[in-house]
Design an enzyme around this catalytic site. Structure first.
Site: not given
Ligand SMILES: *[C@@H]1O[C@H](CO)[C@@H](O)[C@H](O)[C@H]1NC(C)=O
Ligand SMILES: *[C@@H]1O[C@H](CO)[C@@H](O)[C@H](O)[C@H]1NC(C)=O
Ligand SMILES: *[C@@H]1O[C@H](CO)[C@@H](O)[C@H](O)[C@H]1NC(C)=O
Ligand SMILES: *[C@@H]1O[C@H](CO)[C@@H](O)[C@H](O)[C@H]1NC(C)=O
Ligand SMILES: *[C@@H]1O[C@H](CO)[C@@H](O)[C@H](O)[C@H]1NC(C)=O
Ligand SMILES: *[C@@H]1O[C@H](CO)[C@@H](O)[C@H](O)[C@H]1NC(C)=O
Length: 775
Positions: A195, A253, A558
């Protein structure tokens, strides 16, 4: 090009975040596996990054690390040195990354001619096959997206939405605990997150009470990230082969997905008071290893000893497996017993939009939980309008003048001041947060055509509310008075009675790479998820936003993926030796069937909503190993060179047996059954062999129960399986036949087989669909 100074994927996300409207696709020009930094070619226009696999590499077991790396690099340079165009740059300048731990090969920038020379069997290096390694094939890495934001121009760039993050584990029924010493076995599970990095200082990653990493751990912290602890035990970043760069999360994220999977329970987490509660992951005792790249991450994560890899990334559409970086990386992970969980993509509800489709990965769709976030406006005439946005700003709740500036893009707002006003903007396209912010306006009302995003809220850099059909009421009111007033309220959470259901943006099947393998596999919460955030990024991701937050609410497949990662880690904590296929099987066969009205049915949610608690006691398992996947690729028609690129075995050693070639893709021992039929109204019949392994009490007798719809027959033979201490595995056949009729509000017909011994229920969805229907 823009990728020279910063990892392209991250850079592009940031660049997009100024706009409301952007293509969700975050294009990574360097390709999934490799960052291109130092690499110089005869011109960026003519070279492309290829990942080149080699059958072997120089033996380096005896060498110290630095010398081993140098020997492998020299070998790679030697391999391409002879094929580079004359008077171009040298081999070391072209190589982007050396894969040497779990994979063998390198990524390099090559022109078409250079690539063809390398692939030529006349290449002299083949004669040295016995001393070094032979070239075995290459792939051009897929463009990779971060699957956070709902697709196209509907959403704001950065999805930030916000509901209940942690609420999602409560919703799934995972018991809350925050005592890793009590659940020691969790401490041995290592989750690898591929990620955008991590924000180490989040309370969610406290290592209090964690013993040192388990002995199997072979990873490291990158040189510039000295502050690993007993929770975050590994961190690697790769940019152009430069491993000293920071794994610091500048996007949020990576921090968000990691804390969703395995964050410690943190009480009192909220986004500015919204969606408050305890933020937590499924397995607070598990360890985290963070990898900031794709193929290099798989190379290292497998060798480092992670148990589960979580990759909330994907290409825009399904790729053929041997051309899909994620599928290739995952293949190597799965053959070593690592579970791989991936996001299905945010391109729904279009049929055939699911992008991570390899049967050796768990593809996760995004579902809504029982809590949603909404935004509210009150017009001067008292009318309330519900909008979709996460609006958390100080000073909300006071009336402002409603002003129509004639458009909200840079050009129209340039130099204007609208202090004290809420702007009436038009369509979401071409609206700039930055330009609105510069006017000093109190907020903006944006019209969104269609209702695809009605269930998803986003954060904007300014108090902005997305309004759908009710926009008409606002215009009527605007025209009805010379002093229109509007009050933007702070967002609130509301109960969503329809949960769980698949959200519109979640990508749908069928699987375009193989119609006969059902994808996505499973659904998990992916809308309005509250989880840890990085102070390096603003709340909305926009540079004009000054708000920082420790927890943020965002949406996307996600966010769904780390829920399944956490569930897989939960299973691995009690069954450490289970294969990828076994873990995938138990998650799917114990999932809660959904069928809540999505016309795409199983093509939206696969086996249904993940149920981590039931998954630990599955009864039976549909297992598969590397050979089964190779057999599947043979059935798919793979030739020896494609198979070589996928498996890392020399082409001559990778040939399909005649039997494998004659088999069908539906023969793979998969926990679901997809039946693509060619025509409506024409009879069909297909048979699916399956084998189950008993992982429950030895002497168990299971009986099959079939559910189906008129016109579709499902027969299971035998329909009773008697296991004993000596009989752990038994086979059966599922025959699906009949005539698929059009319409009925759905694309196809849903059926299922459930094996039960009275205590365990092992369900497999069957979906019959007309595959031509999918364009
Ligand atoms: C890696 O990046 C750092 C910071 O930009 C730089 O100082 C260093 O020289 C780079 N190392 C390599 C091997 O390129
Ligand atoms: C190392 O990390 C620090 C912050 O953690 C960052 O400011 C610095 O740029 C990084 N150095 C390199 C070479 O990336
Ligand atoms: C809102 O009202 C103003 C003033 O009457 C008018 O100029 C404008 O066109 C109206 N906006 C819309 C979208 O109808
Ligand atoms: C509102 O007023 C504007 C300009 O006066 C006009 O163009 C528009 O059509 C009106 N809208 C409605 C819904 O009456
Ligand atoms: C295998 O298939 C690929 C893709 O269709 C093709 O490019 C390649 O030439 C084939 N290789 C062999 C050995 O047939
Ligand atoms: C069609 O819909 C009806 C009502 O929902 C249902 O009873 C029937 O089983 C469906 N038929 C097929 C072929 O899906």
């Amino acid at each position: 090009m823009a990728t020279r100074t910063s990892p392209p994927l991250l850079l592009l996300l940031a660049a997009l975040s100024v706009l409301f409207c952007h293509a969700a696709a975050v294009h990574n020009p360097a390709g999934g596996g490799a960052r291109v930094a130092a690499a110089a070619g005869p011109g960026d226009d003519t070279t492309k990054v290829y990942v080149v696999f080699t059958e072997r590499q120089p033996g380096t077991a005896e060498l110290p690390e630095a010398e081993a790396g140098a020997a492998i690099a020299a070998f790679h340079h030697d391999m391409i040195g002879g094929v580079l165009d004359a008077d171009s740059s040298s081999a070391p300048d072209r190589v982007v990354y050396h894969y040497s731990r779990s994979l063998r090969g390198f990524a390099a920038r090559l022109t078409d001619d250079e690539k063809n020379r390398l692939a030529s069997p006349l290449l002299p290096l083949l004669s040295r096959e016995d001393t070094v390694a032979a070239f075995i094939g290459f792939i051009q890495p897929t463009d990779i997206n971060i699957d956070t934001v709902p697709r196209h121009c509907r959403g704001p760039p950065k999805v930030v939405y916000r509901p209940q993050t942690t609420r999602s584990w409560d919703f799934l029924g995972v018991p809350r605990h925050n005592d890793p010493t009590r659940l020691k076995f969790e401490n041995d599970v290592i989750i690898g997150m591929v990620d955008s990095g991590i924000w180490l200082d989040s309370e969610s990653f406290s290592d209090e009470g964690h013993p040192p990493p388990p002995a199997k751990w072979k990873g490291v912290c990158s040189k510039n990230f000295t502050s690993c602890n007993n929770k975050i035990i590994g961190a690697r970043s790769y940019y152009g082969g430069n491993t000293t760069l920071s794994v610091l999360d500048r996007e949020g994220h990576g921090t968000h997905t990691a804390s969703t999977a395995t964050g410690r329970a943190v009480a009192g987490a909220s986004l500015g008071g919204l969606a408050g509660g305890t933020a937590r992951g499924a397995v607070p005792g598990a360890r985290l290893a963070v990898y900031k790249d794709i193929l290099a991450a798989f190379d290292d994560a497998i060798a480092d000893g992670v148990d589960v890899i979580s990759a909330s990334l994907g290409s825009v559409f399904a790729q053929e497996y041997a051309a899909d970086t994620m599928a290739v990386g995952a293949f190597h992970a799965v053959r070593r017993g690592v579970v791989v969980s991936v996001s299905a993509g945010n391109s729904g509800p279009m049929l055939g939009s699911v992008s991570n489709v390899a049967p050796w990965t768990i593809s996760v769709a995004a579902t809504l939980t029982d809590r949603r976030i909404i935004s509210e406006l009150v017009l001067g005439n008292g009318r309330r309008v519900v909008g979709s946005a996460i609006t958390v700003f100080p000073n909300l709740g006071k009336p402002s003048l409603l002003v129509d500036p004639g458009g909200c893009d840079h050009e129209q707002l340039d130099g204007k001041r609208y202090k004290g006003a809420v702007l009436l903007c038009g369509m979401a396209i071409d609206i700039s947060s930055e330009a609105i912010s510069l006017t000093g306006a109190d907020g903006a009302i944006v019209y969104m055509f269609g209702d695809e995003d009605k269930d998803t809220a986003f954060s904007f850099a300014v108090p902005a509310v997305i309004v759908m059909e009710e926009f008409d009421h606002i215009i009527d009111y605007n025209n009805s008075t010379s002093h229109p007033m509007v009050t933007v309220k702070k967002s609130v959470t509301v109960k969503n009675a329809a949960a769980p259901s698949v959200v519109e943006f979640s990508s749908r099947g069928p699987n375009r790479a193989t119609y006969g393998v059902l994808k996505p596999d499973i659904g998990a919460p992916g809308v309005d998820i509250l989880a840890a955030w990085t102070p390096e990024a603003t709340l909305s991701g926009s540079e004009v936003d000054s708000r920082r937050t420790k927890y943020n609410i965002i949406s996307g497949t996600s966010m769904a993926c780390p829920h399944v990662t956490g569930a897989a880690a939960y299973v691995k904590s009690v069954h450490p030796g289970w294969s990828h296929a076994a873990v995938q099987s138990v998650l799917m066969t114990t999932a809660t069937p959904m069928g809540s009205g999505e016309p795409e049915a199983e093509l939206a949610y696969g086996a249904g909503q993940v149920d981590p608690v039931r998954a630990r006691y599955p009864g039976l398992v549909y297992d598969a190993a590397e050979d089964d996947y190779v057999g599947f690729l043979c059935a798919q028609g793979y030739n020896s060179s494609q198979l070589a690129a996928m498996t890392g075995r020399r082409a001559s050693a990778a040939a399909c047996s005649a039997e494998a070639r004659a088999s069908a893709v539906g023969d793979l021992n998969y926990p679901s059954i997809a039946v693509p039929v060619l025509n409506y109204g024409v009879g069909f019949a297909a048979e699916f062999p399956r084998t189950v392994t008993n992982v429950g009490p030895a002497d168990s007798v299971y009986r099959a129960t079939v559910t189906t719809v008129p016109g579709i027959d499902v027969a299971v033979t035998p329909d009773e399986l008697a296991f004993s201490a000596s009989t752990k595995k038994l086979s059966f056949k599922v025959r699906v036949s009949g005539t698929l009729l059009p319409a009925n509000g759905t694309l196809g017909a849903s059926a299922s087989v459930v094996w039960s011994d009275g205590r365990h229920h092992v369900g497999s969805p069957i979906y019959v669909f007309h595959h031509k229907h999918v364009m």
